[in-house]
Each structure stands twice: as structure tokens, then as C-alpha cells.
Design an enzyme around this catalytic site. Structure first.
Site, PDB file in Angstrom:
ATOM      1  N   GLY A 207       9.115 -20.090  44.142  1.00 24.14           N
ATOM      2  CA  GLY A 207       8.264 -19.950  45.320  1.00 24.14           C
ATOM      3  C   GLY A 207       8.779 -18.910  46.290  1.00 24.14           C
ATOM      4  O   GLY A 207       9.603 -18.065  45.940  1.00 24.14           O
ATOM      5  N   LEU A 233       3.013 -20.645  38.737  1.00 19.58           N
ATOM      6  CA  LEU A 233       3.887 -19.716  39.454  1.00 19.58           C
ATOM      7  C   LEU A 233       5.361 -19.931  39.100  1.00 19.58           C
ATOM      8  O   LEU A 233       5.861 -21.056  39.142  1.00 19.58           O
ATOM      9  CB  LEU A 233       3.689 -19.913  40.971  1.00 19.58           C
ATOM     10  CG  LEU A 233       4.429 -18.915  41.873  1.00 19.58           C
ATOM     11  CD1 LEU A 233       3.851 -17.524  41.721  1.00 19.58           C
ATOM     12  CD2 LEU A 233       4.372 -19.374  43.318  1.00 19.58           C
ATOM     13  N   ASP A 234       6.053 -18.838  38.774  1.00 20.04           N
ATOM     14  CA  ASP A 234       7.499 -18.852  38.528  1.00 20.04           C
ATOM     15  C   ASP A 234       7.903 -19.816  37.417  1.00 20.04           C
ATOM     16  O   ASP A 234       9.004 -20.369  37.420  1.00 20.04           O
ATOM     17  CB  ASP A 234       8.282 -19.212  39.808  1.00 20.04           C
ATOM     18  CG  ASP A 234       8.031 -18.216  40.923  1.00 20.04           C
ATOM     19  OD1 ASP A 234       7.717 -17.056  40.623  1.00 20.04           O
ATOM     20  OD2 ASP A 234       8.156 -18.607  42.098  1.00 20.04           O
ATOM     21  N   ASP A 235       6.997 -20.019  36.472  1.00 24.69           N
ATOM     22  CA  ASP A 235       7.271 -21.022  35.454  1.00 24.69           C
ATOM     23  C   ASP A 235       7.215 -20.491  34.022  1.00 24.69           C
ATOM     24  O   ASP A 235       7.457 -21.229  33.081  1.00 24.69           O
ATOM     25  CB  ASP A 235       6.269 -22.184  35.603  1.00 24.69           C
ATOM     26  CG  ASP A 235       6.605 -23.346  34.712  1.00 24.69           C
ATOM     27  OD1 ASP A 235       7.724 -23.867  34.848  1.00 24.69           O
ATOM     28  OD2 ASP A 235       5.770 -23.713  33.870  1.00 24.69           O
TER      29      ASP A 235
END
Lengths: 290, 290, 290, 290
Positions: A207, A233-235
């Protein structure tokens, strides 16, 4: 020069399939039979999931099969083992676009690497929601397009972006500190073909404002992560990570500064491996072939 | 921006002298008495040699002494302890020249850092024995001069270089993969003011072609070293070193490529610390103050 | 031996207080005035929170004040600046207990370090909920107590543990892969005096089975974290962290194996710094003094 | 336990030969034809020298050939390609001896690893020129022999050592900070079967007192190197290296202390890879197979 792409033409075959006896024997036998001079060969077995992964790169000089002939000849073997496979040819370097916002350290690094042929692909354009990256991009002789992104018209901006990316026939999209979240639709248009650098050691501090969060938590190392972008997101599958030591003396600004050095390295490695066809993603992980 | 130099004006006092009781008390008492608001203070004692080193940086906002007044007031105290000392003011940023040959990765990195004010000094010029660095240097609005260096007229070339360096009032010379050995005369003109990056983990693989030597020796890590230049090649005080892991799979070209990432980081850290007046060199070593 | 604690007697003064002008001058002036021969002095300012931290270690040979005299003389100065402070004497080495379960790699490492005086404290006992650690502990001449912990009588077990810890006058409790969660009551009995090693790079993968979680997430580095224990699991002030590179080839078992090497180092560094009185914890972070 | 050697019986085939087309196809075809279930397969090509290296490890459960049958069947193929080859069976774990002097940190670490089966071999004895290592060795149930080494009778001491090593049928000799230089005759008796840890980042600081030399040179990282012993001191093929960051604050004693942590890790990795038959040495380098 030592670092430039060698001129020899090569092909890279990437395979994943259920593990089975005889896989290496069959694939290497096939390549040998058609005259391949193997340059690199690497395999991986995921014992838990019973999967097999393989990459072979060979010199095309004495190889008997051109692209259509290869497909015709290899398909029966692939079918026998239930393989997903593709062949990539060094004569078709991937076309790359970079998306960037106002921070230019990763862009500057990538521009230098592409312009000295340290990276093997073809950089076609730089897209930004701001003007800052324009002059340096154009200095390097690369197309620059500014497409403003506003909350009100994010969808419209993405349509414009996608239009240009398709027009340039882009194979790989590199988010070099691009500060907008891509929509699920955008991501779905380029599956496994968008690489992002996140400025933390994921999964810690996903995040926004990860350096602030790292400073507040009092960690003793900060990191950066390059990964494929998925809808979450960011995964997405992690490609590369690295860290640098910090201490109680480091302010947030100091962490941001030192983190930039890690971001550059971590992103450029991921881009290199993708352009060299060394990555296979599965189960939200990556295999990085030697 | 978070990473830019803060606008507040500061002074940095650097001291080295024989160790003695009362040194910290005297110096910090002196600064306090004249209204210094200390921002950073760091000391080091070399027990073997009986030496003391100290750096203080303070905000000048409430400080009572201007530059001449400081010297007048501090001299008696310095004399009592036999101090070598100097004060540096953030309002007088150091003037920097970069010398470079044909490999531009360190130069490109430094140009980006100076142009975004990530590095605090003032980059005055780039000197090269080749043309390659000209366009990028000029793009960044920095003076570029090519001075060819030939075996027949190396002395003449150095005279020209020195002339320009003096003309620009250069305080720090950065050898960013400059492939000519400087003469003893040149080095003696700028004592403790020339920083080089050597592409090995010194003292291993000093001299020419260190990556080739590292490859031949079969090392499992390669490194880079930034150091002050002295009359003995690759032998000056080491400022910073770092390494990256390699394996039997890495060719010389692969080592060169990965080494570049280490060179960039190691050189830029050394330049930063010098420009922030954080380094004291003694006994062919360096103290790097926090 | 080179690595053993030097026999000279020293005192360490640790201070934290609101930042103010004159702090270093006052403290170092005080120490000088009473004959302290400073060996180490380190400060830190937290600009955001306006806090000041300082550690001074000095040789007691020429020092004028004994323990009660120090307190009497220093209290007014401390009061003026609103200091929290304490003095630690090298002649009073801390008494240490290790809690361990079935995995002995950290214990074995610590036993070797204490028995060779590589670590400066006095290891008084090893407590375990299992028998495994008994023989090696007793071989090193250290008291071993097994206290079984059952879900039904965890409170009773903790009462027994606390009884023995108080009986031995333990100053520091080291959880060397102790697999039971301590109750809030237990933790509250030893505030800032319990060090744990968690087998992940916190805050990533807190809680149980971190290597399994890391494997599933496909990270490229795994780490370990030593930290003070607070009432919130895996959330206390971080003392030290380190990482090791892994790849898609590493199974969970391989990660566990490589992680052990990081755990040992990260835990032993934290124990050393605590025993040398180099750590101040505040705002859920740590200052580690040089 | 997660880290213990799996009970399945495996064979490992190691090959080196001139590079040629069809090598992988032939070897993997041979193994497949006889029912091998491949667990690990790794290859390396040395392009400069035109050499090929390969390691295959397979489950013996369904494999058709026992040891003599394998040799008979594989010899023609090996002859065709001019292979050096050997097969190692997990049912014949290597027999290990450790030589040590007075510093026990590496020995202690290795004893813990062997006794928990973290390392796959069979530790047969510890030899020392001093008594210090006796108690801990015997605690772990391992034979300990003290053989004093004097300048006057070094040859006699080596004869005694060799006698015991042969008596125990030792396959691998580990020098765990053994401070005597082995004679050329001794080394020649165990070619490629003696692993040493040198307490520096070779080739920097070979020879005696490397930490003192590193301190004097003012390096910013110190390292350790594990390598095969050859007749030339500190010059054999490097197996593994690692480093740790130091600063001007670190005394020689501090470097020695921190270096020990690197020595332990670097030595134990080399021992593991040797015992797992993952190393091929050639041209004074090593290939470390995945």
C-alpha cells in the site's frame, strides 16, 4: 563490448506441465535430434504441487526447424505430457513501454540501460501522467506521451494509454514508480506482462507510503520488490527483492533516499529476466531460470 | 520534496587530535556557549593510536559567531588540545568535477543525482578523454570538456585538465570509471580531494581487469570500492565497499554487468559523504561520521 | 583472548529526555569534571518527536564518584533537563536466563558464546517445557529446569517459571525459539527485559509458521528478527534483523534450515547489545548505540 | 522433523567432459530408460574452456540398475563423450573428520549440525593438537584424539593423523580453524577431500592474521572463505564466501568476533554441499550444483 547482446540468434523454449518421468529425456532428445546446440538448460520440480518447469536456450545456427516447423514437430510431444509451452526468438526482441510519474530515478536508470544495450529489449515509449519525464526520454530518442490521469476521467486516460500501447505493439509494461493504481480492466489486457516496483520488502508495508510505515515500525532493513501486477494491489508474483540496512539514525527522507538505490537494482533485474525469457509465473510465485 | 537538502543553514566542525580527557566537554561547551543548536554530533577514538575524531553539525539560526569570529574564538581551544580542525558551511556547497572515459553508467547515475539535488554539491564540469559523455552531460546543463590523453602528451593533457579544474574552483574530483592513471603531480595538487571507484573488493584484484581476475580466481562475491586517490595506485583510504553474489554461471561479461550496479552505489555514497563533510582520512583509513 | 571482555571496570550512563540545547555540553562537562576517561560516547536526536538519547561509557580508574555519590551529584542535572537515566557497571554483569523448547540451534550457539566469554553476561539457567535441552545445558555447567506447560495449567507453569527467575535474580530473559506465548502478566513482570527471536522479517509473517507463509508467498529473501517482547505478539521494539537469499528451488524445509543461520546471528547480536547496555527502547523502536 | 534428511534412497551422478551436442539427451535418456525418477538435475557449460558439467539425483525406488550394473551400462556412453563420472549413493553417507585447534566456534557449530542430522554425513572423529575440544566432542559421542604437533616432529604428527584418518575410513576432512599448515604430502593423500575455512575474503588477506591486515587496510567489509585445500596455502578452489559490514569503530577484536559468525556459516555451507555431492572442482574453481 563486453556487455552488449551477443549477435548470435537463439531460441528459448519454456515449458510447464505436470511432473512425469522422461520429461528431460524427451525434450532434450527432441532438441538434439533437430540439431540444437544448447546454450542454457534449467529445470525445476515443485514437489508439493507435482509440477515441472524447464527452459532451454539454444543456438539456431545448426537448428533444422524454423518457427512453424518447430510448432508442428513439437506439438505431439507437448500433448503427450500436457505441456504449456512457448518459444521466444532473440531476433524478436520484446517491445517495452515504461510508465512513470514524477520520480525519475528508475526511469533514468532504465533509459541508460536500454540506450547502452545493457538490456536486450526495444524501448518503444514512455508514458506519464506528468511532464517531468519528457526531456530526458526525448534526449534518449524515445517517444514520450503525457496522458493526464484525473479521478474524474481515469477510465478515459486508461483507454488512451491502452490505445498507444497497442499501437506500439508493446509486449512488456514497466511501472517505474508510476503512482496510479491500474484498473482491473487494464491489468487484464496485459496478463503477466506488467512489472511493478514496490518500495518495500513485500508483503511487509504494502500500500501507500511504505517508507513512512517502515520508519514508524522501526525496522532495521528496508527493501524493494519487483513483481508482476495482478488485480490485487501489491500482491502479484514476486520476481526480485533486495534490502539495505538502516538504523535509528535514518529519517523517513533518508530511508526514501537509500531505498531508491534498491528500487533501481530490483526493477532492472526483473526487467532483464523478463526480456531474456527467464521467468515463469505460477501459483502467484515465479521460477527464475538460470 | 522529501529527499532534497533542507534549506536551513548549518555549519560542520571536523576535528582530529591526540585523545585527551575533556575533549567532548570542551568542544560541546564551546558550541553551547555560542548558541549552537546541535543537529548531529559524532566522535571516534582510535585506542591503538591514541587519536580522537569529532564532527559536530549545528543550525546557524541562533549561532553567535560568523566565520571569522568562529576562527578567532575557537583557535585557543584548538591550540590547547593540538587540534587539526576545519568548519564547513552548507551555504558554500562544494564544487565538483567528474572525470570519465567511455563507460557512462557511473556518470549517468551521478548526473541524475546532482540534477535532482539528491547530492548536495554543485557539479561544475565533466572532463573526458573521449566524446561519449558529451551529449548527456550537456543535456543536464553541465559544462563538458574533452581533453584527449595520449601516451606522448599525458603531461600536457594533465596541465590542461588542471587549468580547467582551477578555473572552475573545483573542490572535489570524482573519477567515475576514468581509465587513465593520474600522475603523482596531479594527485599532489588535490590531496584528499580525488575519489575513485575501483571495480573490485580492494585489496583483492587491484590494477587492471579486476573482473577478469575475479573470474579466473573463481570468487563467489564480486565487489567495488570507492577510495581517495593517493600516489600509489588503488591504495588510498577506502571510503566504501559493497559486494554482490556471483556463481560459476557468471561469465566475465556477467560479472562486469552486475559489478556496474555495485560501482554506482559505492561511488555515489562516497561522493555524498564527502560533500556532507562526513569523512576524515588518517593512517590510510577513513572515519565516516554518522 | 582477543574477544574476551577487557578487565577494566567501566560505567555506562544511558539518558533519554526532551531535546534541548546544552545537553551534550552539560553531561560531558559533568563527566569530565569528575575525572571520567570516556571510552564511548554516542547520541541520537529524534527530530520528529523532539527527543534526545545519549550513552556514555567511561573507565572508572580515575573516576571520582562511586555509585551513590554519582546519583547524588547527577540528580540535579538530570532534573534540569527532565532526564530518564540509569548507570550500569561492568562489575555487575547482567544475569541471564534462556527459555527454549525443542529446537536447540539458538541455545547451542548462546551456550558456546557464554562459555567462551564472547558474551559479557552471566548465564544463570535454562528453562524449558521439554527435556531436550537438558544434557547440553548441564554439560556447560548451567542450571537446567524443565517446567512442562500444558494448556490446562499454563498459569501455574508461569508461576513456577517466575519463581525460579526471581530466585536467580535474572535481569534478562532470552527466548531462544521458545514456542509458548507468554501471558501479559508474565511480560509485565519483566518490562523491556525479554528478548525474542522471530523467524521472519517482521512485520512480514508474524504469528505461527512464518517459513511456510514465506514459501507460499514466493519471497526471494527470508529473514529473522530479534525484538523485545511486549503484550502484543511479535510486535515489540525491533532490535536486529537480517536476511538470506532464497529461490524457487528452496522448499519449506530448506528455508527453515537456512533461516536458522539468520536466527542465531540476529538473536546473539541483540543479546550482546542488551548486555553491553547499548539499547534504549522508545515509541516501539530501539536506539542501538555505537 | 522438517530439516532431517529424507529417508528415501537416492543416487547422484556427477559428470564432467568436453562439451558436445546431445549430452543432456543421452544422459537423461539413459536414466529414463532405466526407470530413474529424477529429483534434481543441473548442468553447467564453461564456454571459454568448452567443458560440460552435470549432476543428476534420482530416487532409486524404481531404478533398474544396482551399483555394478550401473557401471557396466553407463561406461559405453561415458566413453563416447570422454566423461569423468562417479555415482554417489545416499545409503553410503560420507565419513567426516574435523581438525581443530583452540578456537571452537566452528567445531561447536558443526557438532550441533551433525548431532541434529542437519548435515547428512557421519562424523567419525575430531582431531586436535590441543585438549580444548575434547570435552564437547565427547559430549556429542564423537571420538576425540589429541595429537600434539611440534615443529620438531610435524612429520611424525602427520603420520599419526593419517593413520587414524585411514583407520576411520574418512572421506572428508574439515579444517575448522585448524592453525597448522598441512604438508604437501598430507594434502596429496586426500585430493579434493580437505575443506578449510580461511578468515578473510580471499584472495585478499591470505596468510596469517587476516583480521589484523584487514583492520590496518581499513576495509569496510570483512569476510570468510571456505575452499578445498591444495598444496599452495589459501589458494585452492573457493567453495563459498560471505561478508559482514564493519566500520572505523571496529577494533581488531571486534572484527575477529564478527568474523566468527561468517566463518561458521561459510564453512557449514561448504561441508553440506560436499556431503550432498553438489560440488565439482576444476581449473581451481568450483561448480556448485543446485
Amino acid at each position: 563490448m563486453a556487455s552488449s547482446t551477443p549477435p548470435r540468434r537463439t531460441a528459448s523454449l519454456l515449458i510447464d506441465c505436470p511432473d512425469a518421468k522422461g520429461l528431460v529425456a524427451s525434450v532434450s532428445g527432441f532438441l538434439y535430434q533437430h540439431g540444437a546446440n544448447i546454450l542454457h538448460s534449467d529445470q525445476h520440480r515443485d514437489d508439493e504441487q507435482g509440477l515441472f518447469f524447464m527452459r532451454n536456450e539454444w543456438d539456431l545456427a545448426d537448428f533444422a526447424l524454423d518457427e512453424p516447423a518447430f510448432a508442428a514437430a513439437f506439438t505431439p510431444l507437448a500433448a503427450r505430457f500436457g505441456m504449456n509451452w512457448r518459444v521466444e526468438y532473440s531476433s524478436n526482441p520484446l517491445r517495452v513501454a515504461i510508465l512513470v510519474s514524477k520520480q525519475l530515478h528508475c526511469l533514468s536508470d532504465l533509459l541508460e540501460r536500454f540506450s547502452t544495450h545493457d538490456l536486450p529489449g526495444e524501448l518503444r515509449l514512455v508514458l506519464s501522467n506528468h511532464d517531468d519525464a519528457g526531456p530526458l526520454t526525448r534526449f534518449h530518442g524515445v517517444r514520450f506521451e503525457r496522458i493526464p490521469v484525473t479521478p474524474a476521467d481515469k477510465a478515459g486516460a486508461e483507454r488512451s494509454q491502452i490505445g498507444i500501447l497497442l499501437e506500439e505493439g508493446v509486449d512488456l509494461i514497466v511501472l517505474a514508480r508510476y503512482m496510479q493504481v491500474l484498473s482491473g480492466d487494464f491489468v487484464a489486457r496485459f496478463p503477466g506482462r506488467i512489472i511493478n516496483v514496490h518500495h518495500s520488502f513485500l508483503p511487509a508495508f504494502s500500500g501507500a507510503r511504505p517508507y513512512h510505515a517502515a520508519h514508524q515500525r522501526g525496522v532495521k532493513l528496508i527493501g524493494a520488490t519487483s513483481h508482476y501486477v495482478t488485480e490485487v494491489l501489491d500482491d502479484g508474483p514476486i520476481i526480485e527483492q533486495d534490502v539495505v540496512r538502516v538504523s535509528h539514525r535514518d529519517s523517513v527522507a533518508g530511508m526514501i533516499r537509500q531505498g531508491r538505490d534498491v528500487e533501481r537494482v530490483v526493477l532492472s533485474r526483473a526487467v532483464r529476466w523478463h526480456l531474456e525469457h527467464r521467468i515463469l509465473a505460477y501459483s502467484n510465485k515465479t521460477v527464475i531460470f538460470d
